[in-house]
Design a protein around this motif. Structure first.
Motif, PDB file in Angstrom:
ATOM      1  N   SER A   1       0.882  -1.474  -0.463  1.00 43.53           N
ATOM      2  CA  SER A   1       0.037   0.071   0.014  1.00 43.53           C
ATOM      3  C   SER A   1       1.133   1.161  -0.154  1.00 43.53           C
ATOM      4  CB  SER A   1      -0.771  -0.060   1.420  1.00 43.53           C
ATOM      5  OG  SER A   1      -1.459   1.033   1.570  1.00 43.53           O
ATOM      6  N   THR A   2       0.716   1.882  -1.057  1.00 44.31           N
ATOM      7  CA  THR A   2       1.371   3.163  -1.262  1.00 44.31           C
ATOM      8  C   THR A   2       1.038   4.492   0.145  1.00 44.31           C
ATOM      9  OG1 THR A   2      -0.215   4.557  -2.636  1.00 44.31           O
ATOM     10  CG2 THR A   2       2.160   3.633  -3.628  1.00 44.31           C
ATOM     11  N   ASN A   3      -0.099   4.318   0.832  1.00 41.22           N
ATOM     12  CA  ASN A   3      -0.122   4.960   1.786  1.00 41.22           C
ATOM     13  C   ASN A   3       0.608   4.715   3.195  1.00 41.22           C
ATOM     14  OD1 ASN A   3      -2.429   6.335   1.309  1.00 41.22           O
ATOM     15  ND2 ASN A   3      -3.534   6.880   3.571  1.00 41.22           N
TER      16      ASN A   3
ATOM     17  N   LYS B   1     -17.815   5.395  -9.322  1.00 40.35           N
ATOM     18  CA  LYS B   1     -17.151   5.715  -8.413  1.00 40.35           C
ATOM     19  C   LYS B   1     -15.684   6.117  -9.073  1.00 40.35           C
ATOM     20  CE  LYS B   1     -14.549   5.451  -4.018  1.00 40.35           C
ATOM     21  NZ  LYS B   1     -14.656   4.985  -2.244  1.00 40.35           N
TER      22      LYS B   1
ATOM     23  N   LYS C   1      -5.418  -0.100  -0.249  1.00 40.94           N
ATOM     24  CA  LYS C   1      -6.694   0.253   1.399  1.00 40.94           C
ATOM     25  C   LYS C   1      -7.357   1.930   1.117  1.00 40.94           C
ATOM     26  CE  LYS C   1      -3.939   1.305   5.073  1.00 40.94           C
ATOM     27  NZ  LYS C   1      -3.063   1.313   6.409  1.00 40.94           N
ATOM     28  N   GLY C   2      -8.695   0.693   1.317  1.00 42.05           N
ATOM     29  CA  GLY C   2      -9.605   1.729   0.817  1.00 42.05           C
ATOM     30  C   GLY C   2     -10.204   2.217   2.967  1.00 42.05           C
ATOM     31  N   ARG C   3     -11.428   3.376   2.647  1.00 43.32           N
ATOM     32  CA  ARG C   3     -11.740   4.194   3.510  1.00 43.32           C
ATOM     33  C   ARG C   3     -12.659   2.817   4.522  1.00 43.32           C
ATOM     34  NH1 ARG C   3     -15.588   7.801   2.891  1.00 43.32           N
ATOM     35  NH2 ARG C   3     -15.481   9.156   4.801  1.00 43.32           N
TER      36      ARG C   3
ATOM     37  N   GLY D   1     -11.098   7.482  -5.060  1.00 47.07           N
ATOM     38  CA  GLY D   1     -10.913   7.594  -3.633  1.00 47.07           C
ATOM     39  C   GLY D   1     -10.075   7.992  -3.054  1.00 47.07           C
ATOM     40  N   ILE D   2     -10.038   8.850  -2.227  1.00 44.50           N
ATOM     41  CA  ILE D   2      -8.286   9.289  -1.257  1.00 44.50           C
ATOM     42  C   ILE D   2      -9.269   8.389   0.236  1.00 44.50           C
ATOM     43  CG2 ILE D   2      -8.042  11.683  -0.020  1.00 44.50           C
ATOM     44  CD1 ILE D   2      -9.678  12.457  -2.966  1.00 44.50           C
TER      45      ILE D   2
ATOM     46  N   ILE E   1      -4.064   8.485  -2.897  1.00 45.03           N
ATOM     47  CA  ILE E   1      -5.076   9.030  -3.665  1.00 45.03           C
ATOM     48  C   ILE E   1      -5.514   7.701  -5.258  1.00 45.03           C
ATOM     49  CG2 ILE E   1      -6.315   9.906  -5.812  1.00 45.03           C
ATOM     50  CD1 ILE E   1      -3.993  11.975  -3.657  1.00 45.03           C
TER      51      ILE E   1
ATOM     52  N   TRP F   1      -8.298  -1.432  -1.830  1.00 48.52           N
ATOM     53  CA  TRP F   1      -8.480  -1.133  -2.844  1.00 48.52           C
ATOM     54  C   TRP F   1      -8.307  -1.617  -4.377  1.00 48.52           C
ATOM     55  CZ3 TRP F   1     -11.837   3.254  -4.597  1.00 48.52           C
ATOM     56  CH2 TRP F   1     -11.913   3.581  -5.691  1.00 48.52           C
TER      57      TRP F   1
ATOM     58  N   GLN G   1      -1.020  -2.371  -5.692  1.00 48.98           N
ATOM     59  CA  GLN G   1      -0.900  -2.589  -4.536  1.00 48.98           C
ATOM     60  C   GLN G   1      -1.582  -3.765  -4.861  1.00 48.98           C
ATOM     61  OE1 GLN G   1      -1.495   1.327  -3.033  1.00 48.98           O
ATOM     62  NE2 GLN G   1      -3.267   1.080  -4.042  1.00 48.98           N
TER      63      GLN G   1
HETATM   64  C1  BTN Z   1     -11.440   5.271  -0.849  1.00 45.35           C
HETATM   65  O1  BTN Z   1     -12.321   3.292   0.081  1.00 45.35           O
HETATM   66  O2  BTN Z   1     -12.645   5.299  -1.049  1.00 45.35           O
HETATM   67  C2  BTN Z   1     -10.625   5.343  -0.661  1.00 45.35           C
HETATM   68  C3  BTN Z   1      -9.795   4.920  -1.114  1.00 45.35           C
HETATM   69  C4  BTN Z   1      -7.606   5.502  -1.284  1.00 45.35           C
HETATM   70  C5  BTN Z   1      -7.054   4.440  -2.473  1.00 45.35           C
HETATM   71  C6  BTN Z   1      -6.469   4.663  -2.507  1.00 45.35           C
HETATM   72  S1  BTN Z   1      -4.792   3.591  -3.951  1.00 45.35           S
HETATM   73  C7  BTN Z   1      -3.014   4.959  -2.573  1.00 45.35           C
HETATM   74  C8  BTN Z   1      -3.609   4.969  -1.931  1.00 45.35           C
HETATM   75  N1  BTN Z   1      -2.847   3.317  -0.793  1.00 45.35           N
HETATM   76  C9  BTN Z   1      -4.240   2.799  -0.451  1.00 45.35           C
HETATM   77  O3  BTN Z   1      -3.654   1.651   0.064  1.00 45.35           O
HETATM   78  N2  BTN Z   1      -5.244   3.483  -0.989  1.00 45.35           N
HETATM   79  C10 BTN Z   1      -5.327   5.062  -1.103  1.00 45.35           C
END
Ligand code: BTN
Length: 263
Positions: A29-31, A124, A57-59, A127-128, A146, A64, A53
């Motif tokens: 995950s880049t986050n 969609k 990860k999403g919210r 996602g952020i 993002i 994701w 990835q």
């Molecule tokens: C959402 O749930 O809408 C948020 C999604 C965010 C996805 C991005 S992809 C780059 C960054 N790394 C991750 O693991 N998640 C975010």
């Protein structure tokens, strides 16, 4: 197609945000990567980009979908010199930035769904995931993640996303060079970030309101174990969603997942 990383780095090298990018062909995950870099002291604007990835990860602990060669997975470290209670403005700013960037490449109305989902044609497209780490009262950072669905085709989404997700390719029939989108994204992000630091939140708030179709609509907000419903009035100075409920009370919701109610 893989990234032309040399081209991208050359184009971004003088940027405050994105001027220093770490690139991976694949990462979990880049986050997570950006979070670790920030904990190790990486500065404002340092970014992590990946072609794929394995644990995107999403919210709300969702995953994701992050296949290689298709989409953008990007995370940026921000260390905004603003009071901690003003940091919720950042994810709103990121939504405006992403919507403006997608609109630049795709004709058609791009909408923001609070807090910062970007929808095209009601589906969609971006996602952020904004993660805040408070080290102490004066030290904190934000990792802004993002994900933009760029060249992915309809049949490449997993079954559960087929009706709710779209991509720039699906909307236009054209393939996009992801580097071009990232360059415009950083240009827009820097513009809005400077506006926030110099002039405050007002202009960002009105840009967000212009890009949403939620105002006046009935919504249900799911936040942890709570469900809140009401009619949307707008957002406040902290980026919270302002609702009026059945009892005519005004409520501000600072986090959650919004669903529009059909009337
Ligand atoms: C959402 O749930 O809408 C948020 C999604 C965010 C996805 C991005 S992809 C780059 C960054 N790394 C991750 O693991 N998640 C975010």
């Amino acid at each position: 197609m893989s990234y032309d990383v040399i081209f991208l780095k050359e184009k971004l090298k003088n940027n405050l945000l994105g001027g220093h990018i770490t690139y991976y062909r694949e990462t979990e995950s880049t986050n997570d990567d950006a979070f670790l870099l920030a904990l190790q002291g990486a500065g404002e604007g340092v970014a992590v980009l990946a072609d794929a990835q394995s644990k995107g990860k999403g919210r709300y602990a969702r995953t994701w979908h992050s296949p290689p060669g298709k989409n953008i997975y990007l995370s940026i470290i921000l260390r905004p010199p603003v009071a901690l209670d003003e940091t919720p403005r950042i994810p709103i700013l990121a939504g405006v930035t992403a919507a403006e960037t997608i609109e630049y490449f795709c004709a058609g109305r791009v909408f923001l769904k609070w807090p910062n989902d970007v929808l095209l044609d009601g589906k969609k497209i971006c996602g952020i995931l904004s993660q805040l780490k408070v080290v102490d009262e004066k030290t904190y950072f934000i990792v802004l993640g993002i994900g933009i669905n760029v060249n992915i085709k309809a049949d490449e989404f997993p079954h559960e996303l087929k009706t709710s997700a779209t991509s720039m390719f699906m909307q236009t029939g054209a393939f996009f060079k992801r580097e071009d989108i990232i360059i415009i994204f950083f240009e827009n992000l820097e513009k809005w970030y400077k506006k926030l630091l110099q002039n405050g939140f007002e202009e960002i708030k009105s840009a967000w309101l212009k890009k949403t179709d939620m105002v006046g609509k009935k919504v249900i907000i799911n936040c942890s174990s709570d469900r809140i419903s009401g009619r949307v009035q707008g957002i406040d100075d902290n980026g919270s969603l302002v609702l009026v409920n059945k009892q005519n009370e005004t409520i501000s919701v600072c986090a959650g997942d919004a669903t529009l109610v059909k009337e």
